[in-house]
Design a protein around this motif. Structure first.
Motif, short mmCIF file in Angstrom:
data_model
loop_
_atom_site.label_atom_id
_atom_site.label_comp_id
_atom_site.label_asym_id
_atom_site.label_seq_id
_atom_site.Cartn_x
_atom_site.Cartn_y
_atom_site.Cartn_z
N VAL A 12 0.86 -1.19 0.00
CA VAL A 12 0.00 0.00 0.00
C VAL A 12 0.89 1.24 0.00
O VAL A 12 2.06 1.17 0.41
CB VAL A 12 -0.96 0.05 1.21
CG1 VAL A 12 -1.96 -1.09 1.16
CG2 VAL A 12 -0.22 0.05 2.52
N ILE A 13 0.34 2.33 -0.48
CA ILE A 13 1.07 3.60 -0.46
C ILE A 13 0.34 4.54 0.48
O ILE A 13 -0.89 4.70 0.40
CB ILE A 13 1.14 4.23 -1.87
CG1 ILE A 13 1.91 3.30 -2.81
CG2 ILE A 13 1.79 5.60 -1.81
CD1 ILE A 13 1.92 3.77 -4.26
N VAL A 14 1.08 5.14 1.40
CA VAL A 14 0.54 6.16 2.30
C VAL A 14 1.40 7.41 2.16
O VAL A 14 2.51 7.36 1.61
CB VAL A 14 0.50 5.69 3.77
CG1 VAL A 14 -0.50 4.56 3.94
CG2 VAL A 14 1.87 5.27 4.26
N TYR A 15 0.90 8.53 2.64
CA TYR A 15 1.57 9.81 2.47
C TYR A 15 1.71 10.52 3.80
O TYR A 15 0.89 10.36 4.70
CB TYR A 15 0.76 10.70 1.51
CG TYR A 15 0.56 10.07 0.16
CD1 TYR A 15 1.53 10.21 -0.83
CD2 TYR A 15 -0.55 9.29 -0.11
CE1 TYR A 15 1.37 9.61 -2.07
CE2 TYR A 15 -0.72 8.69 -1.34
CZ TYR A 15 0.24 8.85 -2.31
OH TYR A 15 0.09 8.25 -3.53
N GLU A 30 19.64 10.88 0.84
CA GLU A 30 20.77 9.96 0.87
C GLU A 30 20.33 8.52 1.15
O GLU A 30 21.00 7.57 0.77
CB GLU A 30 21.79 10.38 1.93
CG GLU A 30 22.54 11.65 1.60
CD GLU A 30 23.37 12.16 2.77
OE1 GLU A 30 23.50 11.45 3.79
OE2 GLU A 30 23.85 13.30 2.67
N ASN A 31 19.21 8.38 1.84
CA ASN A 31 18.72 7.05 2.24
C ASN A 31 17.48 6.61 1.47
O ASN A 31 16.79 5.67 1.89
CB ASN A 31 18.45 7.04 3.74
CG ASN A 31 19.73 7.15 4.53
OD1 ASN A 31 20.54 6.24 4.50
ND2 ASN A 31 19.94 8.28 5.19
N ARG A 32 17.21 7.25 0.34
CA ARG A 32 16.04 6.90 -0.47
C ARG A 32 16.12 5.43 -0.86
O ARG A 32 17.16 4.92 -1.26
CB ARG A 32 15.99 7.76 -1.72
CG ARG A 32 14.86 7.37 -2.64
CD ARG A 32 14.87 8.22 -3.86
NE ARG A 32 13.72 9.11 -3.75
CZ ARG A 32 13.59 10.25 -4.36
NH1 ARG A 32 14.55 10.70 -5.13
NH2 ARG A 32 12.51 10.97 -4.22
N GLY A 33 14.99 4.72 -0.68
CA GLY A 33 14.92 3.32 -1.04
C GLY A 33 15.44 2.37 0.04
O GLY A 33 15.36 1.16 -0.11
N LYS A 34 15.96 2.93 1.12
CA LYS A 34 16.49 2.12 2.22
C LYS A 34 15.49 2.10 3.37
O LYS A 34 14.58 2.92 3.43
CB LYS A 34 17.82 2.68 2.71
CG LYS A 34 18.91 2.66 1.66
CD LYS A 34 20.17 3.28 2.18
CE LYS A 34 21.24 3.34 1.11
NZ LYS A 34 22.43 4.07 1.57
N TRP A 46 -3.96 7.99 3.72
CA TRP A 46 -4.15 7.32 2.43
C TRP A 46 -4.21 8.37 1.32
O TRP A 46 -3.97 8.06 0.17
CB TRP A 46 -5.47 6.55 2.41
CG TRP A 46 -5.56 5.39 3.35
CD1 TRP A 46 -6.26 5.36 4.54
CD2 TRP A 46 -4.96 4.11 3.22
NE1 TRP A 46 -6.12 4.14 5.13
CE2 TRP A 46 -5.32 3.34 4.33
CE3 TRP A 46 -4.13 3.54 2.26
CZ2 TRP A 46 -4.90 2.03 4.51
CZ3 TRP A 46 -3.72 2.23 2.44
CH2 TRP A 46 -4.10 1.49 3.55
N SER A 47 -4.55 9.60 1.69
CA SER A 47 -4.79 10.66 0.73
C SER A 47 -3.56 11.55 0.53
O SER A 47 -3.09 12.19 1.47
CB SER A 47 -5.97 11.53 1.20
OG SER A 47 -6.07 12.69 0.42
N ASP A 72 5.93 3.45 0.53
CA ASP A 72 5.46 2.14 0.08
C ASP A 72 5.59 1.16 1.24
O ASP A 72 6.69 0.98 1.78
CB ASP A 72 6.30 1.64 -1.09
CG ASP A 72 6.20 2.55 -2.30
OD1 ASP A 72 5.09 2.98 -2.62
OD2 ASP A 72 7.23 2.82 -2.91
N CYS A 73 4.48 0.55 1.63
CA CYS A 73 4.48 -0.37 2.77
C CYS A 73 4.16 -1.79 2.29
O CYS A 73 3.13 -2.02 1.67
CB CYS A 73 3.41 0.03 3.78
SG CYS A 73 3.58 1.68 4.44
#
Length: 75
Positions: A12-15, A30-34, A46-47, A72-73
């Motif tokens: 799921v994607i949350v914001y 620097e830690n994007r994707g980690k 959710w919105s 992204d969870c």
């Protein structure tokens, strides 16, 4: 959570919207994707629009920039 898993949802994607200093933003970049660990409660929505409203709220601190996280969870 259980209803999503039962429905076969894998992610799921949350914001999360808020204000951050440029230093904090750079650390996150620097830690994007980690895997990132947060201390305490980290409210999300959710919105995307709701999170964006929080990011764009006025603040007295001129050193803070509007920031929107898309998270992204895995379930």
């Amino acid at each position: 959570h259980q209803s999503l898993v039962t429905a076969g949802v894998k992610t799921v994607i949350v914001y999360r919207g808020g204000k951050m200093s440029m230093e904090e933003i750079e650390k996150f970049k620097e830690n994007r994707g980690k895997l990132i660990s947060m201390n305490g409660f980290f409210p999300t929505s959710w919105s995307r629009a709701v999170a964006m409203n929080f990011a764009l709220k006025r603040t007295r601190r001129s050193d803070r920039l509007p920031t929107l996280f898309e998270i992204d969870c895995d379930l």
